[in-house]
Design a protein around this motif. Structure first.
Motif, PDB file in Angstrom:
ATOM      1  N   ARG A   1      10.238   8.981   8.682  1.00  8.71           N
ATOM      2  CA  ARG A   1       8.921   9.062   9.323  1.00  8.71           C
ATOM      3  C   ARG A   1       9.053   9.084  10.845  1.00  8.71           C
ATOM      4  NH1 ARG A   1       3.680   8.625   7.793  1.00  8.71           N
ATOM      5  NH2 ARG A   1       2.196   7.656   9.232  1.00  8.71           N
TER       6      ARG A   1
ATOM      7  N   ASP B   1      -7.891   4.856   8.376  1.00  9.58           N
ATOM      8  CA  ASP B   1      -6.595   5.441   8.727  1.00  9.58           C
ATOM      9  C   ASP B   1      -6.857   6.833   9.283  1.00  9.58           C
ATOM     10  OD1 ASP B   1      -5.112   3.286   7.874  1.00  9.58           O
ATOM     11  OD2 ASP B   1      -4.364   4.256   6.050  1.00  9.58           O
TER      12      ASP B   1
ATOM     13  N   ASP C   1      -5.490  10.243   8.817  1.00 14.86           N
ATOM     14  CA  ASP C   1      -4.635  10.916   7.842  1.00 14.86           C
ATOM     15  C   ASP C   1      -4.149  12.248   8.375  1.00 14.86           C
ATOM     16  OD1 ASP C   1      -3.382  11.486   5.398  1.00 14.86           O
ATOM     17  OD2 ASP C   1      -5.141  12.593   4.688  1.00 14.86           O
TER      18      ASP C   1
ATOM     19  N   ALA D   1      -8.776   3.585   4.667  1.00 13.49           N
ATOM     20  CA  ALA D   1      -7.358   3.262   4.478  1.00 13.49           C
ATOM     21  C   ALA D   1      -6.996   3.318   2.999  1.00 13.49           C
ATOM     22  CB  ALA D   1      -7.069   1.884   5.057  1.00 13.49           C
ATOM     23  N   ARG D   2      -7.929   2.892   2.143  1.00 16.90           N
ATOM     24  CA  ARG D   2      -7.640   2.882   0.702  1.00 16.90           C
ATOM     25  C   ARG D   2      -7.399   4.289   0.179  1.00 16.90           C
ATOM     26  NH1 ARG D   2     -11.748  -0.225  -3.124  1.00 16.90           N
ATOM     27  NH2 ARG D   2     -13.198   1.167  -2.049  1.00 16.90           N
TER      28      ARG D   2
ATOM     29  N   ASN E   1      -6.523   6.968   1.913  1.00 20.54           N
ATOM     30  CA  ASN E   1      -5.326   7.541   2.528  1.00 20.54           C
ATOM     31  C   ASN E   1      -4.064   7.007   1.864  1.00 20.54           C
ATOM     32  OD1 ASN E   1      -3.786   8.993   4.534  1.00 20.54           O
ATOM     33  ND2 ASN E   1      -3.426   7.030   5.521  1.00 20.54           N
ATOM     34  N   ARG E   2      -4.057   5.737   1.554  1.00 19.98           N
ATOM     35  CA  ARG E   2      -2.854   5.149   0.959  1.00 19.98           C
ATOM     36  C   ARG E   2      -2.718   5.535  -0.513  1.00 19.98           C
ATOM     37  NH1 ARG E   2      -3.610  -0.312   4.683  1.00 19.98           N
ATOM     38  NH2 ARG E   2      -3.662   0.951   6.597  1.00 19.98           N
ATOM     39  N   SER E   3      -3.838   5.846  -1.141  1.00 14.33           N
ATOM     40  CA  SER E   3      -3.782   6.390  -2.496  1.00 14.33           C
ATOM     41  C   SER E   3      -3.157   7.789  -2.476  1.00 14.33           C
ATOM     42  CB  SER E   3      -5.193   6.458  -3.085  1.00 14.33           C
ATOM     43  OG  SER E   3      -5.209   7.188  -4.286  1.00 14.33           O
ATOM     44  N   LYS E   4      -3.525   8.564  -1.486  1.00  9.91           N
ATOM     45  CA  LYS E   4      -2.958   9.912  -1.316  1.00  9.91           C
ATOM     46  C   LYS E   4      -1.478   9.836  -0.980  1.00  9.91           C
ATOM     47  CE  LYS E   4      -3.160  13.819   1.894  1.00  9.91           C
ATOM     48  NZ  LYS E   4      -3.755  14.283   3.170  1.00  9.91           N
ATOM     49  N   SER E   5      -1.108   8.946  -0.059  1.00 10.85           N
ATOM     50  CA  SER E   5       0.273   8.777   0.383  1.00 10.85           C
ATOM     51  C   SER E   5       0.845  10.113   0.847  1.00 10.85           C
ATOM     52  CB  SER E   5       1.103   8.149  -0.741  1.00 10.85           C
ATOM     53  OG  SER E   5       2.407   7.844  -0.311  1.00 10.85           O
ATOM     54  N   ASP E   6       2.003  10.515   0.306  1.00  9.68           N
ATOM     55  CA  ASP E   6       2.630  11.776   0.735  1.00  9.68           C
ATOM     56  C   ASP E   6       2.509  12.862  -0.331  1.00  9.68           C
ATOM     57  OD1 ASP E   6       4.379  10.864  -1.189  1.00  9.68           O
ATOM     58  OD2 ASP E   6       6.081  10.604   0.155  1.00  9.68           O
TER      59      ASP E   6
END
Length: 218
Positions: A53, A111, A113, A152-153, A155-160
């Protein structure tokens, strides 16, 4: 008419093609139907080898106005005039997270994104870029689709993940998401793998007149 042709010829003689203005070489903005834009994406296998990253320096203050890229996005996307304290600290505003349809008034729950995640960008071609180009990608404020303020939830569910493995939980957001994703990949000339292209093609088929507008990155 002849006088106009003669004048044009005189200008061409005075300024040959090799010294054409720089503006003539600037990439032009494009607007295409989503289905057509998907077909423009190049296809290639992806590899995460060597990804870190830290290879994408972000959130920088590229224009040195005291506000980081994160702050710039929060300011730009707030639906009301944001409250900004010393040091460009954003403390209040109103943001709509289009992935999940949630409205927030405090930036702590947001977040910023990268529409195409940094790891996905690496897999899709950014591993060949210079550090400067990766930094430009990670802080791209020149295209509205590149960076987005979301919960944030979500975005973090999506991740990469790419659209083959993750799409917004709000069904009404998926056509916009597909268009944003495709626009970002076209802007930065990033490839797609087979599963990703299949998912985008299926999304586009159900998105009617959704369009993609993008301008190739410098």
């Amino acid at each position: 008419m002849l006088s106009k042709i003669a004048a044009a010829a005189a200008l061409l003689f005075a300024f040959p093609l090799t010294s054409a203005p720089a503006a003539a070489h600037e990439a032009r903005a494009e607007t295409l139907p989503l289905a057509q834009a998907v077909h423009l994406l190049s296809s290639a296998a992806e590899s995460r080898d060597g990804y870190q990253r830290s290879s994408f320096k972000h959130w920088v203050d590229a224009d040195r106005d005291g506000c980081s890229t994160r702050a710039e996005v929060l300011i730009a996307e707030s639906r009301t005039k944001p409250t900004i304290e010393a040091g460009c600290k954003i403390v209040a505003g109103e943001w709509f997270s289009y992935y999940d349809g949630v409205t927030l008034t405090a930036p702590g729950g947001l977040d910023i994104d990268h529409m195409v995640p940094l790891a996905e960008a690496w897999d899709s071609g950014a591993h060949t870029w210079t550090p400067a180009r990766r930094e430009a990608y990670a802080n791209d404020l020149d295209a509205q689709r590149s960076l987005v303020a979301v919960t944030a939830r979500s975005n973090r569910s999506k991740s990469d993940q790419d659209p083959a493995d993750w799409q917004p939980p709000l069904a009404d957001a998926r056509c916009t998401y597909a268009a944003d994703w495709v626009a970002t990949k076209l802007r930065w000339q990033l490839a797609v793998d087979d599963r990703e292209q299949t998912a985008l093609t299926e999304l586009a088929a159900g998105c009617g007149q959704e369009s993609v507008d993008y301008q190739p990155a410098p």
